[in-house]
Design an enzyme around this catalytic site. Sequence first.
Site, PDB file in Angstrom:
ATOM      1  N   ASN A  96      42.198  26.055 -11.715  1.00 60.90           N
ATOM      2  CA  ASN A  96      42.828  24.955 -12.424  1.00 60.90           C
ATOM      3  C   ASN A  96      43.639  25.419 -13.629  1.00 60.90           C
ATOM      4  O   ASN A  96      43.677  26.606 -13.955  1.00 60.90           O
ATOM      5  CB  ASN A  96      41.777  23.921 -12.785  1.00 60.90           C
ATOM      6  CG  ASN A  96      41.288  23.181 -11.548  1.00 60.90           C
ATOM      7  OD1 ASN A  96      42.072  22.751 -10.711  1.00 60.90           O
ATOM      8  ND2 ASN A  96      39.971  23.055 -11.405  1.00 60.90           N
ATOM      9  N   HIS A 127      39.514  48.146 -22.505  1.00 59.76           N
ATOM     10  CA  HIS A 127      40.051  49.214 -23.345  1.00 59.76           C
ATOM     11  C   HIS A 127      38.906  49.983 -23.992  1.00 59.76           C
ATOM     12  O   HIS A 127      37.857  49.415 -24.301  1.00 59.76           O
ATOM     13  CB  HIS A 127      40.922  48.631 -24.466  1.00 59.76           C
ATOM     14  CG  HIS A 127      42.201  48.032 -23.989  1.00 59.76           C
ATOM     15  ND1 HIS A 127      43.340  48.773 -23.806  1.00 59.76           N
ATOM     16  CD2 HIS A 127      42.514  46.765 -23.649  1.00 59.76           C
ATOM     17  CE1 HIS A 127      44.317  47.980 -23.391  1.00 59.76           C
ATOM     18  NE2 HIS A 127      43.830  46.755 -23.271  1.00 59.76           N
ATOM     19  N   THR A 178      28.968  38.772 -19.147  1.00 63.25           N
ATOM     20  CA  THR A 178      29.062  40.209 -19.415  1.00 63.25           C
ATOM     21  C   THR A 178      28.204  41.046 -18.476  1.00 63.25           C
ATOM     22  O   THR A 178      28.241  42.266 -18.531  1.00 63.25           O
ATOM     23  CB  THR A 178      28.637  40.512 -20.867  1.00 63.25           C
ATOM     24  OG1 THR A 178      27.271  40.093 -21.043  1.00 63.25           O
ATOM     25  CG2 THR A 178      29.531  39.785 -21.862  1.00 63.25           C
ATOM     26  N   LYS A 196      18.491  28.491 -14.902  1.00 63.58           N
ATOM     27  CA  LYS A 196      17.613  28.023 -13.844  1.00 63.58           C
ATOM     28  C   LYS A 196      18.145  28.479 -12.496  1.00 63.58           C
ATOM     29  O   LYS A 196      19.273  28.964 -12.385  1.00 63.58           O
ATOM     30  CB  LYS A 196      17.500  26.490 -13.857  1.00 63.58           C
ATOM     31  CG  LYS A 196      18.802  25.768 -13.533  1.00 63.58           C
ATOM     32  CD  LYS A 196      18.589  24.253 -13.527  1.00 63.58           C
ATOM     33  CE  LYS A 196      19.886  23.523 -13.161  1.00 63.58           C
ATOM     34  NZ  LYS A 196      19.702  22.056 -13.124  1.00 63.58           N
TER      35      LYS A 196
END
Length: 199
Positions: A96, A127, A178, A196
């Site tokens: 979107n 980087h 991450t 959950k």
Amino acid sequence: MPDYITQHKARLNHMPWLYFKLKPKHLVWAKPWQETLQAALAEVETVHFGKHCFVAETAKLFAEPGRDITIAEQSHIGADCFLHGPINIGSNVGINHGCSLDGGAGGIQIGNNTRIANNCSIYAFNHGTQANQLIREQPVSSKGITIGRDVWIGAQVGIVDGVTIGDGAVVAMHSVVTRNVEAYTVVAGNPATFIKVRR
């Protein structure tokens, strides 16, 4: 006389899932519009569209040779998105408005039936950060990003290089992913953590 077609195009650019619900009387102008737009993109970039895709007029797709963007059938790209290959998008995928995806060297893989809400950032490169070297001179690494099938990525989510998101997972709005996300789990937060199991 009101220009309904121009307004309808603007609506589709920002709500592209509506393209797949158009009545035949609207497809008379909408289908040739999309075919022309997609053909023009494919002439100048290594972009490959499946059948009955939608790409917004203001979306920017960049795919140099060897950095292909492949978009399978029934998928859509909303307004003001930025896509830089290599990116492989499955069928019935929704990306979107306002999303940024850069495949780096490792690429981005998105499975069938996945939905990516607005303004998400998905970058398959990183980087270096060594203090003895200017940031702009740091080496760049790229492991790639894999997003599974039937995944929902909420609005304004960030996904970093090297992450795999399993099938059926949900990532809540504003999260920063991450680390890997297990299949059929819900994660949220910065950094995103387990909330959950869906099933």
